[in-house]
Design a protein around this motif. Sequence first.
Motif, short mmCIF file in Angstrom:
data_model
loop_
_atom_site.label_atom_id
_atom_site.label_comp_id
_atom_site.label_asym_id
_atom_site.label_seq_id
_atom_site.Cartn_x
_atom_site.Cartn_y
_atom_site.Cartn_z
N ARG A 480 0.10 -0.89 -0.25
CA ARG A 480 -0.03 0.08 -0.32
C ARG A 480 0.95 1.56 -0.10
NH1 ARG A 480 -5.27 -0.57 3.01
NH2 ARG A 480 -6.53 -2.22 1.75
N VAL A 481 1.48 1.22 0.41
CA VAL A 481 2.45 2.36 0.93
C VAL A 481 2.95 2.57 -0.56
CG1 VAL A 481 5.07 2.99 1.76
CG2 VAL A 481 3.22 2.10 3.23
N LEU A 482 3.79 1.61 -1.07
CA LEU A 482 4.22 1.64 -2.47
C LEU A 482 3.26 2.21 -3.11
CD1 LEU A 482 6.36 -1.29 -2.30
CD2 LEU A 482 8.16 0.81 -2.88
N ARG A 483 2.09 1.36 -3.58
CA ARG A 483 1.25 1.93 -4.25
C ARG A 483 0.91 3.64 -3.98
NH1 ARG A 483 -5.33 0.33 -3.73
NH2 ARG A 483 -5.16 1.58 -1.74
N HIS A 484 1.15 3.87 -2.75
CA HIS A 484 1.21 5.44 -2.82
C HIS A 484 1.61 6.16 -3.24
CE1 HIS A 484 -0.03 9.09 -0.31
NE2 HIS A 484 0.39 9.01 -0.04
N ILE A 485 3.03 5.75 -2.96
CA ILE A 485 4.27 6.49 -3.38
C ILE A 485 3.85 6.94 -4.76
CG2 ILE A 485 6.30 6.73 -4.08
CD1 ILE A 485 7.35 5.18 -1.71
N ALA A 486 3.56 5.62 -6.01
CA ALA A 486 3.47 5.22 -7.35
C ALA A 486 2.48 6.45 -7.96
CB ALA A 486 3.24 4.28 -7.83
N GLU A 487 0.93 6.80 -6.83
CA GLU A 487 0.36 7.17 -7.52
C GLU A 487 0.43 8.66 -7.30
OE1 GLU A 487 -3.10 3.96 -6.54
OE2 GLU A 487 -3.19 5.44 -5.73
N GLY A 488 1.23 8.97 -6.25
CA GLY A 488 1.74 10.31 -6.00
C GLY A 488 2.35 11.07 -6.14
N SER A 489 3.86 10.40 -6.82
CA SER A 489 4.83 10.84 -7.68
C SER A 489 3.73 11.24 -9.66
CB SER A 489 5.38 9.59 -8.25
OG SER A 489 6.37 9.54 -6.79
N SER A 490 2.71 10.41 -9.69
CA SER A 490 2.35 10.41 -10.48
C SER A 490 1.39 11.81 -10.19
CB SER A 490 1.53 9.13 -11.29
OG SER A 490 0.23 9.04 -12.31
N GLY A 516 3.41 0.82 -10.75
CA GLY A 516 2.96 1.43 -11.07
C GLY A 516 4.75 2.30 -11.19
N PHE A 517 5.61 1.77 -11.38
CA PHE A 517 7.35 2.24 -11.42
C PHE A 517 7.51 1.71 -12.16
CE2 PHE A 517 6.24 2.32 -6.68
CZ PHE A 517 6.77 3.39 -5.87
N ARG A 518 7.91 2.57 -13.13
CA ARG A 518 8.21 2.75 -14.81
C ARG A 518 9.90 2.90 -14.30
NH1 ARG A 518 4.60 0.78 -14.46
NH2 ARG A 518 3.12 1.26 -16.23
N SER A 519 10.92 2.74 -13.43
CA SER A 519 11.81 2.49 -13.73
C SER A 519 12.54 2.52 -12.32
CB SER A 519 12.68 4.21 -13.13
OG SER A 519 14.14 4.88 -13.04
N LEU A 520 13.55 1.25 -12.09
CA LEU A 520 13.97 0.34 -11.38
C LEU A 520 15.57 0.54 -11.17
CD1 LEU A 520 11.88 -2.71 -11.89
CD2 LEU A 520 11.85 -0.91 -10.76
N ALA A 540 -0.96 -5.70 -18.42
CA ALA A 540 -1.79 -5.78 -17.88
C ALA A 540 -2.09 -7.05 -16.43
CB ALA A 540 -2.92 -6.53 -18.51
N GLU A 541 -1.60 -8.25 -16.56
CA GLU A 541 -1.12 -9.28 -15.80
C GLU A 541 -0.87 -8.09 -14.54
OE1 GLU A 541 0.95 -13.44 -15.74
OE2 GLU A 541 1.70 -12.06 -17.32
N LEU A 542 0.56 -8.05 -15.05
CA LEU A 542 1.04 -7.11 -13.38
C LEU A 542 0.14 -6.32 -12.28
CD1 LEU A 542 4.74 -7.07 -14.40
CD2 LEU A 542 3.76 -8.30 -14.06
N GLU A 543 -0.40 -5.38 -13.91
CA GLU A 543 -1.27 -4.52 -12.38
C GLU A 543 -2.56 -5.13 -12.22
OE1 GLU A 543 -0.86 -0.78 -15.86
OE2 GLU A 543 -2.41 -2.17 -16.17
N GLY A 544 -3.45 -6.59 -12.42
CA GLY A 544 -3.53 -7.54 -11.93
C GLY A 544 -3.24 -8.09 -10.70
N ILE A 545 -2.24 -8.71 -10.91
CA ILE A 545 -1.59 -9.01 -9.65
C ILE A 545 -1.43 -7.69 -8.06
CG2 ILE A 545 0.44 -9.40 -8.95
CD1 ILE A 545 -0.88 -11.87 -10.21
#
Length: 570
Positions: A480-490, A516-520, A540-545
């Motif tokens: 959840r924290v990571l999702r929050h960061i990905a969304e917030g950055s976007s 949602g991250f595109r840089s690792l 799409a599969e990764l987003e579903g997971i």
Amino acid sequence: MKTLKGQPTSPGYAEGTAFVYNRGPAGGVPRYQIDRDQVDAEHDRFLQAMERSAEELQSLRSKIKSELGQAEADIFAAHLSLLHDESFRRRTRERIDRDLVNVEQAVDAEISDLAKALEEVENEYIRERAKDVHDVKRRVLKHLGHGPEEDLKNLPPGSILVAAELFPSDTLGLDREHVSAIVMEHGGETGHAAILARAMGIPAVTGAAHATEVIKPGDHVHVDGQSGEVTVTPSEEAENAFVSFKARRDDEAARAADEYAGPCTTRDGTTIQLLANISRPEEASLPEMASLEGIGLFRTEYLFLGRAVPPTERQQEEVYSAIAAAVAPRPTVIRTLDLGGDKKPAFLVDTFEANPNLGMRGLRFSLAERELFQTQLRAIARTALTGNVRVLFPMVLGTDDFCAAADLFRQACHEIELDDVPQIGAMIETPSAVFELDRIAAEADFLSVGTNDLVQYVLAADRNTEGLTGRLGLHPAMVRVLRHIAEGSSTAEREVSVCGELAGVSDLARLLVGLGFRSLSMAPRRSPAVRRTLCESDLAELEGIARRAVHCRNENEVSKLLGTLGSGLS
Ligand code: PEP
Ligand code: MG
């Protein structure tokens, strides 16, 4: 067949013939009384042995500098300063005069006193320095005609070096072509010998209790630098299993590197930027760097550890420029000092804290050590005069500390008349930075997520406790924290990268992309496997997971979910 279990310290698999290293002159240090008229001759012997030791170390240091780099060469700074220390020289001569003892005895007594004082200090870094002091004794005794029995430089090919403990100079003097692996009874992952073994790519296991007694010279030995297992005189069955396992792993690594050397694009055409995390300048030239898009994290603090004094502005600039040049025109993200925590420089030992991960660390430390910080910022600014660099601040809490640091950097740029201020980024690795994300994003040019610390602080789990944070990295709270960061950055339209260890684990890299991250950014050696995994994935599969992971109740559920994607967690 016997099996020893130690700590995996440097990865890789090796088999070979045991070379059991017994350090020190046979029969110990010679001890005898001298006559008063022999005192001058003993002084001369002492002076010569000190000078020869210093010359030898100086040339070893230059060799290491050219082969491995400045940081490794500087491991010898403490050794050399003891050899040149006037009060040490004077005390040893006084001991000869006063007690009428041979120089070997006087050196042994002086150095033992010094080492004992260091060993009693609570600070681990200082205790480690006692080993340097013993190393100096060994070298001086050698030049007095009492060298070690074996010469590590002439090991037979295919040797597994087994020792109670190795000094940094032992490791650096090794003929790496002939040493297949190292097994030590003592020394942790952070010891210099272990750091150097990793730098040289020699698999190593430390903490293998009684290794020098259990393993006999000439024994056939397997070393698993991944699990820490050492097998002595393996059965035929174990031998066959190890050989085919090693061949499979070597083959997999080679294939992963060959097949997916190009850009990292998922099956549906989504491009993921892969960057490198490095700690030592030489890593900028690793073969895997060829297919990475730059350096996403250069941990500069390693330049400062193991040194009696911090590197000067010029010395830092040299290192930063060399790295930037090695990867140019691709960018290099230079992270400013993340000292404190378990990274204590020798020159600031008195800042000991009971709970250092919650104390003077990262940006808090740098803002308190203003001069040290400004010197580094100037060195980075100077590098930017010719190189493609960006600056990144560690352990940011919010806009207050971030802006204070950013102002200092802008000021450094102004001082050297650099008009084009390089981009300034913030690490998101404290819970506070997660809550302040929108405001930090408004001030920063880019963001970089440090999951190693974020896991530690979000889940109250010490990152140095073996086996703890790896699993907890999968906790739904982290998802959840990571999702929050990905969304917030976007939302803030800020570029964001993940540079913690999670990004270098293939299945977790898929989760990160799904979130949602595109840089690792990851250790270069991990990139081929991550690239292959992502190239074989569908967005799409990764987003579903990722959507389902957010609703899991514990790390086991997340782990299971990721397992359905493929290879499971390593
Ligand atoms: C992190 O915390 O994830 C990170 C990349 O920084 P470090 O490991 O150097 O603390
Ligand atoms: Mg960190």
